[in-house]
Design an enzyme around this catalytic site. Structure first.
Site, PDB file in Angstrom:
ATOM      1  N   ASN A 124      63.910  21.472   4.578  1.00 37.64           N
ATOM      2  CA  ASN A 124      64.873  20.819   5.454  1.00 37.64           C
ATOM      3  C   ASN A 124      66.249  21.476   5.310  1.00 37.64           C
ATOM      4  OD1 ASN A 124      66.374  19.093   7.031  1.00 37.64           O
ATOM      5  ND2 ASN A 124      65.499  17.224   6.168  1.00 37.64           N
ATOM      6  N   TYR A 131      74.223  18.604   2.527  1.00 37.65           N
ATOM      7  CA  TYR A 131      74.515  18.104   1.185  1.00 37.65           C
ATOM      8  C   TYR A 131      75.376  19.080   0.389  1.00 37.65           C
ATOM      9  CZ  TYR A 131      70.967  14.554   2.124  1.00 37.65           C
ATOM     10  OH  TYR A 131      70.253  13.519   2.662  1.00 37.65           O
TER      11      TYR A 131
END
Length: 149
Positions: A124, A131
């Site tokens: 992903n 993040y």
């Protein structure tokens, strides 16, 4: 676009569950969802809640979710574990994920946690890159272990 970030309420559960199913489809595992709305009522809003959640609302519609619980690290103490951060596909790229993650981090600070932990699938890339903007560190040494009943 006006966004409201707030703690979830019992009435949000059906939409929260739809977001969870949407995430499972995105992660190519819709058959893995065995939870139910009824179970979420008990587990999140029953007598002894075991998870907390924060939602993102736009125009009166819940379009994002951060679901978390607390864990204890023998090395670090109380930690907030972010189980899932979900933004409806139609609302991605509008800053809702950032607002939800910031609210979750603030929740951890308010509850005297020593940090926040979560997982991300290795394929992903959009999530991994998102993040990284927060200064996170990715730990490749640990292997996830599960025992299902």
């Amino acid at each position: 676009m006006s966004v409201i970030i707030r703690k979830s309420i019992r009435e949000d559960v059906p939409v929260m569950f739809e977001l969870i199913k949407e995430l499972a489809l995105y992660e190519k595992a819709p058959e893995q969802v065995t939870n139910t709305v009824e179970q979420m009522y008990l587990d999140g809003f029953g007598e002894n809640p075991i998870f907390g959640s924060i939602v993102a609302e736009v125009a009166g519609e819940v379009v994002g979710l951060a679901l978390y619980y607390y864990r204890y690290s023998t090395w670090k103490g109380k930690r907030l574990y972010l189980e899932d951060l979900i933004v409806s596909e139609k609302m991605r790229g509008k800053g809702l994920g950032e607002k939800l993650l910031e609210a979750t981090i603030q929740q951890a600070k308010d509850d005297a946690c020593t940090g926040v932990m979560w997982q991300v699938l290795d394929w992903n890339e959009p999530a991994i890159n998102f993040y990284k903007k927060f200064g996170t560190r990715m730990d490749g040494e640990w292997i996830n272990v599960h025992l299902d009943f």
